[in-house]
Design a protein around this motif. Structure first.
Motif, PDB file in Angstrom:
ATOM      1  N   THR A  35      38.456 -16.680  52.211  1.00  0.00           N
ATOM      2  CA  THR A  35      39.709 -16.297  51.534  1.00  0.00           C
ATOM      3  C   THR A  35      40.690 -17.370  51.433  1.00  0.00           C
ATOM      4  OG1 THR A  35      40.711 -15.460  53.384  1.00  0.00           O
ATOM      5  CG2 THR A  35      39.133 -14.062  52.292  1.00  0.00           C
ATOM      6  N   THR A  39      43.800 -15.796  48.925  1.00  0.00           N
ATOM      7  CA  THR A  39      44.892 -15.137  49.542  1.00  0.00           C
ATOM      8  C   THR A  39      46.012 -16.138  49.587  1.00  0.00           C
ATOM      9  OG1 THR A  39      43.893 -15.318  51.673  1.00  0.00           O
ATOM     10  CG2 THR A  39      43.373 -13.193  50.325  1.00  0.00           C
ATOM     11  N   ILE A  42      49.457 -14.737  50.940  1.00  0.00           N
ATOM     12  CA  ILE A  42      49.327 -13.879  52.239  1.00  0.00           C
ATOM     13  C   ILE A  42      49.620 -14.656  53.451  1.00  0.00           C
ATOM     14  CG2 ILE A  42      47.904 -12.423  54.031  1.00  0.00           C
ATOM     15  CD1 ILE A  42      46.352 -11.156  51.678  1.00  0.00           C
ATOM     16  N   THR A  48      49.873 -19.682  55.886  1.00  0.00           N
ATOM     17  CA  THR A  48      48.611 -18.794  55.391  1.00  0.00           C
ATOM     18  C   THR A  48      47.504 -18.563  56.538  1.00  0.00           C
ATOM     19  OG1 THR A  48      47.386 -20.814  54.571  1.00  0.00           O
ATOM     20  CG2 THR A  48      48.657 -19.348  52.892  1.00  0.00           C
ATOM     21  N   LYS A 113      45.001  -8.010  56.267  1.00  0.00           N
ATOM     22  CA  LYS A 113      45.145  -8.229  54.966  1.00  0.00           C
ATOM     23  C   LYS A 113      44.207  -9.241  54.339  1.00  0.00           C
ATOM     24  CE  LYS A 113      50.113  -6.928  54.572  1.00  0.00           C
ATOM     25  NZ  LYS A 113      51.468  -7.586  54.229  1.00  0.00           N
ATOM     26  N   ASN A 114      43.800 -10.396  54.820  1.00  0.00           N
ATOM     27  CA  ASN A 114      42.785 -11.261  54.436  1.00  0.00           C
ATOM     28  C   ASN A 114      41.575 -10.601  54.306  1.00  0.00           C
ATOM     29  OD1 ASN A 114      43.578 -14.476  53.677  1.00  0.00           O
ATOM     30  ND2 ASN A 114      44.980 -13.643  55.138  1.00  0.00           N
ATOM     31  N   GLU A 117      41.363  -8.086  51.615  1.00  0.00           N
ATOM     32  CA  GLU A 117      41.170  -8.730  50.380  1.00  0.00           C
ATOM     33  C   GLU A 117      39.926  -9.388  49.937  1.00  0.00           C
ATOM     34  OE1 GLU A 117      43.396  -8.709  47.607  1.00  0.00           O
ATOM     35  OE2 GLU A 117      44.170  -7.255  48.795  1.00  0.00           O
ATOM     36  N   TYR A 121      37.259  -8.508  47.004  1.00  0.00           N
ATOM     37  CA  TYR A 121      36.542  -9.263  46.213  1.00  0.00           C
ATOM     38  C   TYR A 121      34.814  -9.439  46.355  1.00  0.00           C
ATOM     39  CZ  TYR A 121      36.104 -13.878  43.631  1.00  0.00           C
ATOM     40  OH  TYR A 121      35.585 -14.789  42.731  1.00  0.00           O
TER      41      TYR A 121
END
Length: 126
Positions: A35, A39, A42, A48, A113-114, A117, A121
């Motif tokens: 990610t 991301t 995020i 990050t 959240k990572n 996401e 994906y």
């Protein structure tokens, strides 16, 4: 002096031509979602918090936090949320409710959240 400038300019040009980190790769029968480039917006407390999600047979085999500049003491606590995904199938993991870690709330929420996401994906690009 001209040669040094030429060498430096050539090095920068070669580096800029290197491909960005692939989001999806295959290795040893596993699909790996990275990610890092996916991301970038995020963030944990300040930085990050990218992850790698390892998937085999539509199940998550492991989720690893990638290097970050987050405070190690708190980030190490936050990484505990990633173990909750191990062994889960993709559909279940996408709806899994994972609580943030007290004392490292922002970093653990960013890791969650990572993962979300990354799984989104994967579903769109597998």
């Amino acid at each position: 002096m001209k040669n040094k400038k030429l060498i430096i300019a050539s090095a920068f040009m070669l580096l800029s031509m290197m491909p960005a980190v692939e989001v999806i790769t295959k290795q040893g029968g596993e699909t790996i979602i990275n990610t890092k480039s996916l991301t970038k917006a995020i963030r944990g407390y300040k930085y990050t918090t990218p992850v790698e999600i390892h998937i085999k047979g539509n199940k998550i085999t492991k989720v690893e936090a990638l290097p970050t500049k987050e405070t190690p003491e708190y980030f190490d606590m936050a990484k505990a949320v990633l173990k909750k995904y191990n062994g889960k199938d993709i559909k279940k993991a996408q709806t899994l409710k994972v609580d943030a870690v007290t004392g490292a709330t922002m970093s653990s929420e960013a890791l969650i959240k990572n993962v979300q996401e990354g799984l989104k994906y994967y579903e769109e690009h597998k």
